[in-house]
Design a protein around this motif. Sequence first.
Motif, short mmCIF file in Angstrom:
data_model
loop_
_atom_site.label_atom_id
_atom_site.label_comp_id
_atom_site.label_asym_id
_atom_site.label_seq_id
_atom_site.Cartn_x
_atom_site.Cartn_y
_atom_site.Cartn_z
N GLN A 234 0.82 -1.21 0.00
CA GLN A 234 0.00 0.00 0.00
C GLN A 234 0.85 1.26 0.00
OE1 GLN A 234 -0.51 -2.74 1.85
NE2 GLN A 234 -2.61 -2.89 2.62
N THR A 235 2.00 1.21 0.67
CA THR A 235 2.88 2.38 0.74
C THR A 235 3.96 2.36 -0.34
OG1 THR A 235 4.28 1.29 2.40
CG2 THR A 235 2.48 2.69 3.21
N LEU A 236 4.42 1.17 -0.73
CA LEU A 236 5.47 1.07 -1.73
C LEU A 236 4.95 1.41 -3.12
CD1 LEU A 236 8.44 0.26 -2.30
CD2 LEU A 236 7.63 -2.08 -2.67
N SER A 240 8.33 4.39 -4.44
CA SER A 240 9.32 3.98 -5.44
C SER A 240 8.82 2.86 -6.33
CB SER A 240 10.62 3.54 -4.74
OG SER A 240 10.36 2.52 -3.80
N GLY A 241 7.78 2.15 -5.91
CA GLY A 241 7.21 1.11 -6.75
C GLY A 241 8.02 -0.17 -6.76
N PRO A 242 7.78 -1.04 -7.75
CA PRO A 242 8.48 -2.33 -7.81
C PRO A 242 9.99 -2.15 -7.92
CG PRO A 242 6.58 -2.31 -9.27
CD PRO A 242 6.78 -0.90 -8.82
N GLN A 243 10.71 -3.13 -7.36
CA GLN A 243 12.17 -3.10 -7.38
C GLN A 243 12.68 -4.13 -8.40
OE1 GLN A 243 13.51 -0.64 -5.27
NE2 GLN A 243 11.34 -0.19 -4.99
N ASP A 244 13.82 -4.73 -8.10
CA ASP A 244 14.43 -5.67 -9.04
C ASP A 244 13.55 -6.89 -9.29
OD1 ASP A 244 18.05 -5.56 -8.90
OD2 ASP A 244 16.61 -3.96 -8.97
N SER A 245 13.87 -7.62 -10.36
CA SER A 245 13.04 -8.75 -10.76
C SER A 245 12.84 -9.76 -9.65
CB SER A 245 13.67 -9.44 -11.98
OG SER A 245 13.64 -8.61 -13.11
N GLY A 274 14.45 -4.92 10.54
CA GLY A 274 15.30 -3.74 10.69
C GLY A 274 14.86 -2.66 9.71
N THR A 275 14.64 -1.44 10.20
CA THR A 275 14.07 -0.39 9.34
C THR A 275 14.82 0.93 9.49
OG1 THR A 275 12.50 0.36 11.02
CG2 THR A 275 11.78 -1.42 9.59
N ALA A 276 14.67 1.79 8.47
CA ALA A 276 15.22 3.14 8.48
C ALA A 276 14.08 4.11 8.18
CB ALA A 276 16.33 3.28 7.45
N THR A 277 13.96 5.15 8.97
CA THR A 277 12.84 6.08 8.79
C THR A 277 12.91 6.83 7.46
OG1 THR A 277 14.00 7.84 9.95
CG2 THR A 277 12.60 6.40 11.28
N GLN A 278 14.12 6.99 6.90
CA GLN A 278 14.28 7.73 5.65
C GLN A 278 14.52 6.81 4.45
OE1 GLN A 278 17.14 11.08 6.24
NE2 GLN A 278 17.08 10.51 8.40
N ASP A 279 14.14 5.54 4.59
CA ASP A 279 14.35 4.57 3.53
C ASP A 279 13.39 4.81 2.37
OD1 ASP A 279 15.19 2.33 2.14
OD2 ASP A 279 14.89 0.94 3.81
N PHE A 280 13.78 4.36 1.17
CA PHE A 280 12.84 4.38 0.04
C PHE A 280 11.85 3.22 0.13
CE2 PHE A 280 16.94 2.70 -1.54
CZ PHE A 280 16.59 1.40 -1.84
N PHE A 281 12.11 2.24 1.01
CA PHE A 281 11.08 1.30 1.42
C PHE A 281 10.31 2.00 2.55
CE2 PHE A 281 14.18 -1.80 -0.31
CZ PHE A 281 13.34 -2.46 -1.20
N PRO A 282 9.09 2.47 2.31
CA PRO A 282 8.45 3.42 3.23
C PRO A 282 8.32 2.89 4.66
CG PRO A 282 7.28 3.37 1.15
CD PRO A 282 8.28 2.25 1.10
N ILE A 283 8.69 3.75 5.60
CA ILE A 283 8.65 3.38 7.02
C ILE A 283 7.22 3.15 7.49
CG2 ILE A 283 8.61 5.79 7.82
CD1 ILE A 283 10.43 2.78 9.46
N ALA A 284 6.26 3.88 6.94
CA ALA A 284 4.86 3.67 7.33
C ALA A 284 4.43 2.24 7.01
CB ALA A 284 3.96 4.68 6.63
N GLY A 285 4.91 1.72 5.89
CA GLY A 285 4.58 0.35 5.53
C GLY A 285 5.23 -0.66 6.46
N ALA A 286 6.47 -0.40 6.88
CA ALA A 286 7.14 -1.29 7.81
C ALA A 286 6.40 -1.33 9.14
CB ALA A 286 8.58 -0.84 8.02
#
Length: 346
Positions: A234-236, A240-245, A274-286
């Motif tokens: 929902q947040t990704l 940034s959307g989908p990542q590598d294959s 393990g998470t980072a608040t400024q990650d491009f994998f959204p922290i809200a989703g984590a």
Amino acid sequence: MDNYLSGVARKQWERRDSLIAAIKTPQQVNARQEYIRATLHREVGEFPAKTPLRAQITGTLDRGGYTVEKLVYESMPHFYVTANVYVPKAGRAPHAAVVGVAGHSGDGKAYGQYQSVWISLARRGIIVLAIDPPGQGERSEYLDASGKPALGSSGTGEHMMAGLQCLLTGTNIARYFIWDAMRGVDYLLTRPDVDPSRIGAAGNSGGGTQSTYLAAFDPRIAAAAPSCYITSWQTLWPASGPQDSEQVLANFLRDGLDFPDFLIAFAPKPIQIGTATQDFFPIAGARATYAQAQRIFALLGAGDHAGYFEFDDQHGWSQPRREAAYRWFTRWLQSQEEDRREETLT
């Protein structure tokens, strides 16, 4: 087109959330776990038959408190996995062990942040099998005339190239990543210095993906600590959307799956996000994924087996997240409590 696809995806993950919210008993959790595992196996594709590993130690480096063995094994015939085995000198064998999988670093298993984890775990008495993913480290497969990587050095170009070829055959490149790691577990089980009941999985970014997959697919994994990967679709999706294959499985949303399902499949065994608040994998989703997974773990009487560590920095296996992983593995693989800082490393 984007609006149309987003609307389709939204209906799919909302339908899934309703199904997860309706889970109220351990029996319903078990049924969900069976569905997740069967669905993931169908999406990834059938694994090949196990063939001889033909493992070879080609050299050893003495690093004082630990040694590094240079290893190569064949996850499939003539499909070579290059690896390093970090072996502690202290402590009594058989040791706990961790399969360490690399994120998208050009030098794969030898990237500095990742070596810091392998060394620190070895100094804590844990054997580490650190492997190169396809297209990284010593495993570049698309070379130019001079023998150099033709699609860039980070592995992403090679992953996308091979990933598209896999899609054309109705399979997924993730199958190769997962199988390499599962055969790595097979290798660890051949070693008399490894305790087969205490094997973990860890990695960051693309390694977070691989360690999450390994936990969901391989029942021999006893504990896991993926870093900078877990979020929610929902947040990704709008970020940034989908990542590598290898990080995107065909039909994943249509089949009613999301990031929490990897954790649910592993329950009630201990896994820490393990998470980072400024990650491009959204922290809200984590955060949302952890909350959903923690409720499921609690239904199984194992609420403390769902771990979560967050730090206010950017994407990467930074020292705070590395130290959180050390604490997690010493607790669950060695039955110890520790909170010492990472030492100065070479």
